[in-house]
Design an enzyme around this catalytic site. Structure first.
Site, PDB file in Angstrom:
ATOM      1  N   GLY A   1      -4.713   0.106   6.527  1.00  0.00           N
ATOM      2  CA  GLY A   1      -4.436   0.340   7.944  1.00  0.00           C
ATOM      3  C   GLY A   1      -5.614   0.965   8.666  1.00  0.00           C
ATOM      4  O   GLY A   1      -6.745   0.461   8.602  1.00  0.00           O
TER       5      GLY A   1
ATOM      6  N   ASP B   1       8.678   5.237   8.321  1.00  0.00           N
ATOM      7  CA  ASP B   1       7.920   4.593   9.386  1.00  0.00           C
ATOM      8  C   ASP B   1       6.773   5.533   9.732  1.00  0.00           C
ATOM      9  O   ASP B   1       6.976   6.750   9.818  1.00  0.00           O
ATOM     10  CB  ASP B   1       8.824   4.349  10.604  1.00  0.00           C
TER      11      ASP B   1
ATOM     12  N   HIS C   1       0.846  -1.212   0.000  1.00  0.00           N
ATOM     13  CA  HIS C   1       0.000   0.000   0.000  1.00  0.00           C
ATOM     14  C   HIS C   1       0.874   1.253   0.000  1.00  0.00           C
ATOM     15  O   HIS C   1       0.590   2.225  -0.689  1.00  0.00           O
ATOM     16  CB  HIS C   1      -0.901   0.030   1.235  1.00  0.00           C
TER      17      HIS C   1
HETATM   18  P1  ITT Z   1       7.382  -1.246   6.225  1.00  0.00           P
HETATM   19  O1  ITT Z   1       7.800  -2.458   5.457  1.00  0.00           O
HETATM   20  O2  ITT Z   1       7.535   0.027   5.424  1.00  0.00           O
HETATM   21  O3  ITT Z   1       8.014  -1.139   7.581  1.00  0.00           O
HETATM   22  P2  ITT Z   1       4.889  -1.541   7.748  1.00  0.00           P
HETATM   23  O4  ITT Z   1       3.557  -2.065   7.315  1.00  0.00           O
HETATM   24  O5  ITT Z   1       5.627  -2.258   8.836  1.00  0.00           O
HETATM   25  O6  ITT Z   1       5.784  -1.401   6.427  1.00  0.00           O
HETATM   26  P3  ITT Z   1       4.813   0.926   9.356  1.00  0.00           P
HETATM   27  O7  ITT Z   1       5.474   0.233  10.491  1.00  0.00           O
HETATM   28  O8  ITT Z   1       5.377   2.222   8.898  1.00  0.00           O
HETATM   29  O9  ITT Z   1       4.688  -0.031   8.078  1.00  0.00           O
HETATM   30  O10 ITT Z   1       3.273   1.220   9.606  1.00  0.00           O
HETATM   31  C1  ITT Z   1       2.618   0.839  10.757  1.00  0.00           C
HETATM   32  C2  ITT Z   1       1.182   0.626  10.511  1.00  0.00           C
HETATM   33  O11 ITT Z   1       0.540   1.904  10.519  1.00  0.00           O
HETATM   34  C3  ITT Z   1       0.794  -0.009   9.169  1.00  0.00           C
HETATM   35  O12 ITT Z   1       0.861  -1.393   9.200  1.00  0.00           O
HETATM   36  C4  ITT Z   1      -0.650   0.500   9.027  1.00  0.00           C
HETATM   37  O13 ITT Z   1      -1.518  -0.328   9.755  1.00  0.00           O
HETATM   38  C5  ITT Z   1      -0.589   1.874   9.689  1.00  0.00           C
HETATM   39  N1  ITT Z   1      -0.461   2.923   8.676  1.00  0.00           N
HETATM   40  C6  ITT Z   1       0.671   3.397   8.080  1.00  0.00           C
HETATM   41  N2  ITT Z   1       0.374   4.341   7.179  1.00  0.00           N
HETATM   42  C7  ITT Z   1      -0.971   4.476   7.176  1.00  0.00           C
HETATM   43  C8  ITT Z   1      -1.883   5.273   6.461  1.00  0.00           C
HETATM   44  O14 ITT Z   1      -1.480   6.126   5.529  1.00  0.00           O
HETATM   45  N3  ITT Z   1      -3.187   5.138   6.720  1.00  0.00           N
HETATM   46  C9  ITT Z   1      -3.635   4.277   7.655  1.00  0.00           C
HETATM   47  N4  ITT Z   1      -2.837   3.470   8.374  1.00  0.00           N
HETATM   48  C10 ITT Z   1      -1.515   3.560   8.142  1.00  0.00           C
END
Ligand code: ITT
Length: 196
Positions: free
Chosen positions: A149, A68, A11
């Site tokens: 998310g 992040d 995403h």
């Molecule tokens: P990486 O591989 O980039 O680390 P990740 O899914 O682990 O991907 P993050 O730790 O940055 O990503 O994100 C934490 C969570 O925050 C992610 O799994 C989503 O549930 C939520 N999140 C991040 N960006 C968002 C957005 O734009 N809108 C809604 N939820 C979001």
């Protein structure tokens, strides 16, 4: 300049590709054959985004960037924050995470919250960080199917719909990610104009 985007979140890849448009392109981790798990062990977005980019830079020597993101809710003292991905435990599950938030927020008047994105760019071993925030409120119930998310429970400031009821273009025009990536694009442009 060839940059690698250190993320395994499809995403985020789609949103960032749309936000950047023709500003600059990037390679994905699978395009460079990087499949290692990247832990996010720290309790700040800054430290986790740095460690993701550092791991890829150390193992591949390629210029790269990582981001992040977390959702910070005022009435929950900043939760889920840096623990947004696994707020309801392992394995990461967005539906369960949102249900946990809505349950904890039942009857809460103050619904103020913000998303925060921290990008770390590593160029020739030197790290620089950029931040973007989007303020809003936590809805009483989930609505909408766009985005990912926590989007179905986040209503951006001044709006009457959740991010999941926004089109991709509408979200990408005002999001935390848009603001952080605009700052990164400005920085890369300023480097380009200095080297001309
Ligand atoms: P990486 O591989 O980039 O680390 P990740 O899914 O682990 O991907 P993050 O730790 O940055 O990503 O994100 C934490 C969570 O925050 C992610 O799994 C989503 O549930 C939520 N999140 C991040 N960006 C968002 C957005 O734009 N809108 C809604 N939820 C979001």
């Amino acid at each position: 300049m060839e940059l690698v985007f250190c993320t395994s979140n499809a995403h985020k890849l789609a949103e960032v590709a749309a936000i950047l448009g023709n500003d600059f392109s990037f390679l994905t981790l699978s395009e460079i054959g990087f499949y290692d798990d990247i832990p996010e062990p720290y309790n700040t977005l800054e430290a986790n985004s740095l460690t993701k980019a550092e791991q890829v830079y150390t193992q591949t020597s390629r210029d790269c960037f990582a981001e992040d993101t977390g959702l910070f809710i005022e009435a929950l003292q900043g939760e889920p924050g840096v623990f947004s991905a696994r707020y309801a435990g392992e394995p990461a599950d967005s539906q369960k995470n949102m249900e946990k938030v809505l349950e904890k927020m039942k009857g809460t008047i103050n619904r103020d919250a913000f998303f925060k994105t921290v990008i770390t760019l590593i160029l020739k071993g030197k790290a620089v960080q950029f931040e973007g925030r989007c303020h809003g409120k936590i809805a009483e119930t989930k609505s909408g199917v766009q985005g990912f998310g926590y989007d179905p429970i986040f209503i951006p400031e001044g709006a009457a719909r959740t991010f999941a009821e926004y089109s991709a273009d509408e979200k990408n025009a005002i999001s935390h990610r848009k603001k952080a990536f605009d700052a990164l694009s400005d920085y890369l442009r300023s480097l380009n104009s200095k080297t001309r």
